[in-house]
Design a protein around this motif. Structure first.
Motif, PDB file in Angstrom:
ATOM      1  N   SER A 268      -2.240  11.626 -10.172  1.00 10.47           N
ATOM      2  CA  SER A 268      -0.810  11.365 -10.367  1.00 10.47           C
ATOM      3  C   SER A 268       0.003  12.012  -9.256  1.00 10.47           C
ATOM      4  CB  SER A 268      -0.354  11.903 -11.729  1.00 10.47           C
ATOM      5  OG  SER A 268      -0.333  13.327 -11.711  1.00 10.47           O
ATOM      6  N   ARG A 269       1.242  11.563  -9.114  1.00  9.51           N
ATOM      7  CA  ARG A 269       2.120  12.143  -8.094  1.00  9.51           C
ATOM      8  C   ARG A 269       2.346  13.632  -8.340  1.00  9.51           C
ATOM      9  NH1 ARG A 269       6.381   7.131  -8.620  1.00  9.51           N
ATOM     10  NH2 ARG A 269       5.154   5.593  -7.418  1.00  9.51           N
ATOM     11  N   LEU A 270       2.492  14.022  -9.615  1.00  8.71           N
ATOM     12  CA  LEU A 270       2.700  15.440  -9.906  1.00  8.71           C
ATOM     13  C   LEU A 270       1.460  16.256  -9.556  1.00  8.71           C
ATOM     14  CD1 LEU A 270       4.477  17.679 -10.966  1.00  8.71           C
ATOM     15  CD2 LEU A 270       3.628  17.197 -13.277  1.00  8.71           C
ATOM     16  N   GLU A 271       0.274  15.712  -9.827  1.00 13.66           N
ATOM     17  CA  GLU A 271      -0.952  16.424  -9.459  1.00 13.66           C
ATOM     18  C   GLU A 271      -1.053  16.578  -7.947  1.00 13.66           C
ATOM     19  OE1 GLU A 271      -3.895  15.105 -13.160  1.00 13.66           O
ATOM     20  OE2 GLU A 271      -3.755  13.870 -11.346  1.00 13.66           O
ATOM     21  N   GLY A 272      -0.676  15.538  -7.224  1.00 12.31           N
ATOM     22  CA  GLY A 272      -0.670  15.645  -5.767  1.00 12.31           C
ATOM     23  C   GLY A 272       0.331  16.677  -5.282  1.00 12.31           C
ATOM     24  N   MET A 273       1.472  16.732  -5.947  1.00 15.49           N
ATOM     25  CA  MET A 273       2.493  17.714  -5.578  1.00 15.49           C
ATOM     26  C   MET A 273       2.022  19.136  -5.898  1.00 15.49           C
ATOM     27  SD  MET A 273       5.427  18.206  -4.240  1.00 15.49           S
ATOM     28  CE  MET A 273       6.016  16.525  -4.225  1.00 15.49           C
ATOM     29  N   GLN A 274       1.379  19.312  -7.039  1.00  9.15           N
ATOM     30  CA  GLN A 274       0.873  20.635  -7.393  1.00  9.15           C
ATOM     31  C   GLN A 274      -0.149  21.129  -6.375  1.00  9.15           C
ATOM     32  OE1 GLN A 274      -0.253  19.376 -11.400  1.00  9.15           O
ATOM     33  NE2 GLN A 274       1.081  20.965 -12.281  1.00  9.15           N
ATOM     34  N   ASP A 275      -1.058  20.232  -5.973  1.00 11.20           N
ATOM     35  CA  ASP A 275      -2.045  20.611  -4.961  1.00 11.20           C
ATOM     36  C   ASP A 275      -1.364  20.988  -3.651  1.00 11.20           C
ATOM     37  OD1 ASP A 275      -4.879  20.665  -3.859  1.00 11.20           O
ATOM     38  OD2 ASP A 275      -3.986  19.113  -2.600  1.00 11.20           O
ATOM     39  N   ALA A 276      -0.321  20.235  -3.274  1.00 13.68           N
ATOM     40  CA  ALA A 276       0.414  20.538  -2.043  1.00 13.68           C
ATOM     41  C   ALA A 276       1.095  21.900  -2.121  1.00 13.68           C
ATOM     42  CB  ALA A 276       1.442  19.446  -1.764  1.00 13.68           C
ATOM     43  N   LEU A 277       1.650  22.223  -3.282  1.00 17.55           N
ATOM     44  CA  LEU A 277       2.313  23.517  -3.452  1.00 17.55           C
ATOM     45  C   LEU A 277       1.311  24.667  -3.419  1.00 17.55           C
ATOM     46  CD1 LEU A 277       4.955  22.620  -6.204  1.00 17.55           C
ATOM     47  CD2 LEU A 277       5.378  23.068  -3.778  1.00 17.55           C
ATOM     48  N   TYR A 278       0.145  24.476  -4.023  1.00 19.37           N
ATOM     49  CA  TYR A 278      -0.886  25.522  -3.944  1.00 19.37           C
ATOM     50  C   TYR A 278      -1.188  25.863  -2.487  1.00 19.37           C
ATOM     51  CZ  TYR A 278      -1.893  24.331  -8.856  1.00 19.37           C
ATOM     52  OH  TYR A 278      -1.796  24.098 -10.213  1.00 19.37           O
ATOM     53  N   ARG A 279      -1.384  24.831  -1.686  1.00 20.95           N
ATOM     54  CA  ARG A 279      -1.742  25.039  -0.278  1.00 20.95           C
ATOM     55  C   ARG A 279      -0.589  25.678   0.499  1.00 20.95           C
ATOM     56  NH1 ARG A 279      -5.091  19.641   1.649  1.00 20.95           N
ATOM     57  NH2 ARG A 279      -6.293  19.324  -0.272  1.00 20.95           N
ATOM     58  N   ALA A 280       0.630  25.205   0.252  1.00 20.13           N
ATOM     59  CA  ALA A 280       1.778  25.747   0.982  1.00 20.13           C
ATOM     60  C   ALA A 280       2.002  27.218   0.645  1.00 20.13           C
ATOM     61  CB  ALA A 280       3.032  24.930   0.665  1.00 20.13           C
ATOM     62  N   LEU A 281       1.910  27.555  -0.642  1.00 22.47           N
ATOM     63  CA  LEU A 281       2.107  28.947  -1.048  1.00 22.47           C
ATOM     64  C   LEU A 281       1.040  29.856  -0.438  1.00 22.47           C
ATOM     65  CD1 LEU A 281       3.000  28.399  -4.826  1.00 22.47           C
ATOM     66  CD2 LEU A 281       4.561  29.115  -3.000  1.00 22.47           C
ATOM     67  N   PHE A 282      -0.200  29.383  -0.405  1.00 24.92           N
ATOM     68  CA  PHE A 282      -1.275  30.189   0.183  1.00 24.92           C
ATOM     69  C   PHE A 282      -1.032  30.414   1.673  1.00 24.92           C
ATOM     70  CE2 PHE A 282      -5.381  30.531   2.344  1.00 24.92           C
ATOM     71  CZ  PHE A 282      -5.917  31.632   1.696  1.00 24.92           C
ATOM     72  N   THR A 283      -0.595  29.364   2.378  1.00 26.11           N
ATOM     73  CA  THR A 283      -0.347  29.484   3.819  1.00 26.11           C
ATOM     74  C   THR A 283       0.795  30.458   4.099  1.00 26.11           C
ATOM     75  OG1 THR A 283      -1.136  27.225   4.203  1.00 26.11           O
ATOM     76  CG2 THR A 283       0.238  28.218   5.919  1.00 26.11           C
ATOM     77  N   ILE A 284       1.874  30.362   3.323  1.00 24.37           N
ATOM     78  CA  ILE A 284       3.011  31.269   3.530  1.00 24.37           C
ATOM     79  C   ILE A 284       2.584  32.711   3.263  1.00 24.37           C
ATOM     80  CG2 ILE A 284       5.319  31.900   2.729  1.00 24.37           C
ATOM     81  CD1 ILE A 284       5.806  28.955   2.103  1.00 24.37           C
ATOM     82  N   LYS A 285       1.791  32.919   2.220  1.00 20.90           N
ATOM     83  CA  LYS A 285       1.333  34.278   1.923  1.00 20.90           C
ATOM     84  C   LYS A 285       0.483  34.844   3.057  1.00 20.90           C
ATOM     85  CE  LYS A 285      -2.222  35.262  -0.555  1.00 20.90           C
ATOM     86  NZ  LYS A 285      -3.254  35.526  -1.598  1.00 20.90           N
ATOM     87  N   GLN A 286      -0.337  33.991   3.669  1.00 19.07           N
ATOM     88  CA  GLN A 286      -1.207  34.444   4.747  1.00 19.07           C
ATOM     89  C   GLN A 286      -0.436  34.723   6.032  1.00 19.07           C
ATOM     90  OE1 GLN A 286      -4.019  35.162   2.718  1.00 19.07           O
ATOM     91  NE2 GLN A 286      -5.050  34.704   4.649  1.00 19.07           N
ATOM     92  N   ARG A 287       0.536  33.853   6.354  1.00 22.86           N
ATOM     93  CA  ARG A 287       1.221  33.941   7.646  1.00 22.86           C
ATOM     94  C   ARG A 287       2.530  34.718   7.584  1.00 22.86           C
ATOM     95  NH1 ARG A 287       0.377  27.723   9.961  1.00 22.86           N
ATOM     96  NH2 ARG A 287      -1.926  27.736   9.844  1.00 22.86           N
ATOM     97  N   SER A 288       3.221  34.670   6.473  1.00 22.08           N
ATOM     98  CA  SER A 288       4.512  35.365   6.345  1.00 22.08           C
ATOM     99  C   SER A 288       4.574  36.062   4.995  1.00 22.08           C
ATOM    100  CB  SER A 288       5.675  34.374   6.486  1.00 22.08           C
ATOM    101  OG  SER A 288       5.607  33.660   7.699  1.00 22.08           O
ATOM    102  N   PRO A 289       3.798  37.108   4.798  1.00 28.15           N
ATOM    103  CA  PRO A 289       3.696  37.739   3.474  1.00 28.15           C
ATOM    104  C   PRO A 289       4.993  38.365   2.984  1.00 28.15           C
ATOM    105  CG  PRO A 289       2.588  39.064   5.152  1.00 28.15           C
ATOM    106  CD  PRO A 289       2.941  37.770   5.801  1.00 28.15           C
ATOM    107  N   HIS A 290       5.944  38.615   3.899  1.00 26.73           N
ATOM    108  CA  HIS A 290       7.213  39.226   3.479  1.00 26.73           C
ATOM    109  C   HIS A 290       8.305  38.190   3.215  1.00 26.73           C
ATOM    110  CE1 HIS A 290       5.485  43.108   4.367  1.00 26.73           C
ATOM    111  NE2 HIS A 290       5.209  42.732   5.608  1.00 26.73           N
ATOM    112  N   ARG A 291       7.963  36.918   3.321  1.00 33.51           N
ATOM    113  CA  ARG A 291       8.930  35.851   3.082  1.00 33.51           C
ATOM    114  C   ARG A 291       9.157  35.668   1.595  1.00 33.51           C
ATOM    115  NH1 ARG A 291       9.630  31.594   6.553  1.00 33.51           N
ATOM    116  NH2 ARG A 291       9.410  33.264   8.083  1.00 33.51           N
TER     117      ARG A 291
END
Length: 643
Positions: free
Chosen positions: A225-248
């Motif tokens: 579903s579109r929501l499942e695709g969005m959830q997967d996208a958010l998981y990846r984005a949050l992980f990337t931000i935590k790795q690259r900009s942990p103080h954001r």
């Protein structure tokens, strides 16, 4: 109809033909004998017997009437950090064909000019000396006599303190200067570069349950579903931000028939529903007062849990959710809002279904215009993403991204994760950016300010790769005067706030040679600058409903490209620009306001991307445009949908 330009480009001669002498022109008024000729003898036309005029050569099918005294300014510099002003270099040739394209274009690579980290060796000053009439700055082109500066742009006489003038002019003699002005800063003005916010504003309405076939690695097919695709996208984005900009800082807002503000996931969410969805001030107050004290290194697990618990149901109150998200981000200049939806707003502020727009912009809801202005003022960038195969009225909500410097795109289940991650990584280089272009009195700016030699453009937020273009022209009464002068001054004043909130003014002043249209050689025109400008201009005209004028400009540019191809091979990047022109031409042909047609989401995406077009060499952003062009050409009418 817009202004007409007396542009002449050469017609290629056959190898065995002898070029005829330049024929006399039928002028509306005689050329003054006092005008100086260009001093390069190699550019002079061949002489003819004084008693008999040379024969008039046969006109080609595309010849147009001749108009007298059209002036062009020669810009020889190419796009780069050191040389941001770019227009076409020209020479004298014979056998000329007249075109309507205006080749007087200035291109400004704003993304490079506001990045002062590359200019550490530049001399800096505290404040410029400003003309009391036109606000031009004292520069290397200025001259002082008895502490009086006669402004080279408007002629106003300014009294200048001798020591201050010496400080501003210094050793910068010549025809070009590039200066930075940094006022004294206090410690209170400083802002931590990490002290910004990313807000994910996500649609969780009932339509987000629609599924799409997605092939798996073992060859089987699954439905996502579109929501499942969005959830997967958010998981990846949050992980990337935590790795690259942990103080954001990172926050989450969702919307269906109510708005839920989760913030950083550590506090109890706030829900807005019913009457609260139509109260602008109430929503703004709830968003701006919502405290987000923690960075993503501390809130990552909380946010992941909030995303995992999302469920789809209800209507689409997109407007109130966007407003609450911008209000939250407004506390931190340079922050961004990433808005993801799959349908039209149908409840609350910004509701669209009851009053569809008949043209791309003439009846756009006032709400989105006001919200975009508020976001620009607070230094917030909004990016808008919709799902393919849906109707979200992207022509309307895309205004949020267009005004604030964000992206507009259409995604699928397979591409949403990549797009969200890319947008979340875009760093804001500067906020509150304003560009002021000054030229001599007698120059004007078509489509922007036709009565003033000074143009002010509020740019707002700037990210990497942003280019803006200006075209200018000369009033007929000033042609003779400018030709006698031989050169004209130009000045660009760029004021902005850096990411660490330093206020900076950058002033670039240049002196340029002037020539008449009869000395232009099309083979040496800088087509990258002209094509980017045409894409930006025609996209803007289209969104303003001026489709016929956009078509006229596209036709003129395509004719110019055709003539250039007769003198030299078309480069690979220029063929990409040609695809841009074909794309815009197809879209304009399909717009018929009398039939009450509106831009489809696919067409709106292309037009918004064209408004922010940039040189292929500086920003490799052409692939989407080329793919859309090919698709559109094969199936032209599919790009438009009847209301």
């Amino acid at each position: 109809m817009g202004p007409e330009y007396d542009n002449i480009v050469p017609v290629k001669q056959q190898a065995d033909e002898v070029p005829p002498p330049l024929p006399p022109r039928r002028l509306r008024k005689p050329r003054p004998t006092s005008l100086p000729l260009y001093n390069n003898s190699s550019l002079e036309p061949p002489s003819a017997p004084p008693s008999l005029p040379p024969p008039v050569p046969p006109r080609r099918e595309f010849d147009l009437p001749v108009f007298p005294y059209v002036l062009y300014l020669i810009f020889n510099l190419s796009l780069s950090l050191s040389f941001p002003f770019c227009v076409s270099s020209v020479d004298k040739l014979e056998g000329l064909t007249r075109l309507k394209a205006n080749v007087n274009v200035v291109s400004l690579n704003v993304g490079k000019l506001v990045d002062t980290s590359q200019d550490s060796g530049m001399e800096t000053f505290q404040r410029p000396v400003i003309c009391g009439k036109c606000s031009a700055a004292l520069s290397c082109l200025s001259s002082l006599q008895k502490n009086v500066w006669r402004c080279e742009f408007c002629g106003y006489e300014n009294s200048v303190d001798e020591s201050l003038a010496a400080l501003c002019i210094g050793q910068r003699a010549g025809v070009r200067s590039d200066d930075l002005y940094l006022p004294r800063q206090s410690e209170d003005d400083y802002q931590n570069l990490e002290d910004t916010l990313v807000v994910f504003c996500v649609d969780t309405s009932g339509s987000m349950s629609v599924t799409t076939e997605v092939p798996s690695s073992n060859g089987s097919v699954t439905y996502v579903s579109r929501l499942e695709g969005m959830q997967d996208a958010l998981y990846r984005a949050l992980f990337t931000i935590k790795q690259r900009s942990p103080h954001r800082r990172v926050a989450l807002v969702t919307f269906n028939d109510e708005v839920v503000i989760y913030g950083d996931g550590t506090s109890a969410p706030i829900t807005l529903r019913d009457w609260a969805l139509v109260d602008y001030d109430h929503i703004w107050e709830k968003g701006v007062t919502y405290h987000i004290p923690h960075c993503i290194a501390e809130t990552y697990n909380h946010l992941i849990q909030r995303v995992k618990e999302l469920r789809e149901h209800g209507a689409t109150c997109l407007g109130p959710a966007a407003l609450a998200s911008v209000a939250m981000a407004s506390r931190y200049p340079g922050s961004k809002v990433i808005l993801c939806t799959d349908g039209k707003a149908n409840i609350g502020l910004g509701e669209m279904e009851e009053a569809p727009s008949l043209t791309p912009s003439a009846f756009t809801p006032y709400f989105y215009t006001q919200l975009a202005l508020d976001a620009v003022q607070k230094g917030v960038i909004i990016s808008v993403m919709t799902f393919e195969g849906t109707d979200c009225r992207l022509a309307d909500i895309g205004k949020l991204a267009d005004a604030t410097g964000g992206r507009v795109n259409i995604v699928s289940i397979g591409t949403v994760a990549r797009e969200i991650q890319s947008v979340s990584e875009d760093n804001v280089l500067a906020t509150g950016v304003k560009a002021t272009l000054l030229a001599s009195h007698g120059v004007y700016f078509p489509y922007e300010d036709e009565n003033n030699h000074k143009l002010v453009r509020e740019i707002g937020n700037v990210t990497k790769g942003l280019e803006i273009t200006f075209q200018f022209a000369v009033k007929p009464d000033f042609m003779e005067f400018f030709l006698q002068k031989g050169t004209l001054p130009f000045q660009m004043q760029l004021s902005f706030k850096t990411r660490d909130q330093h206020r900076i003014t950058r002033i670039i002043t240049e002196q340029r040679p002037a020539t008449t249209c009869s000395r232009i050689f099309a083979g040496r025109l800088n087509m990258a600058v002209l094509d980017v400008h045409c894409a930006q201009l025609c996209a803007s005209l289209t969104m303003e409903g001026k489709v016929q004028e956009a078509q006229r400009q596209l036709k003129a540019q395509q004719d110019l490209m055709q003539q250039v191809s007769k003198w030299r091979p078309i480069q690979k990047e220029e063929s990409i620009y040609g695809n841009w022109m074909e794309t815009m031409t197809t879209i304009c042909e399909d717009i018929t306001t009398e039939s009450q047609l509106t831009l489809s989401d696919e067409a709106a995406k292309v037009v918004y991307q064209m408004k922010r077009a940039s040189s292929v060499r500086n920003n490799n952003n052409s692939s989407n445009t080329v793919n859309v062009q090919k698709k559109t050409t094969k199936k032209k009418k599919a790009v438009m949908e009847a209301v």
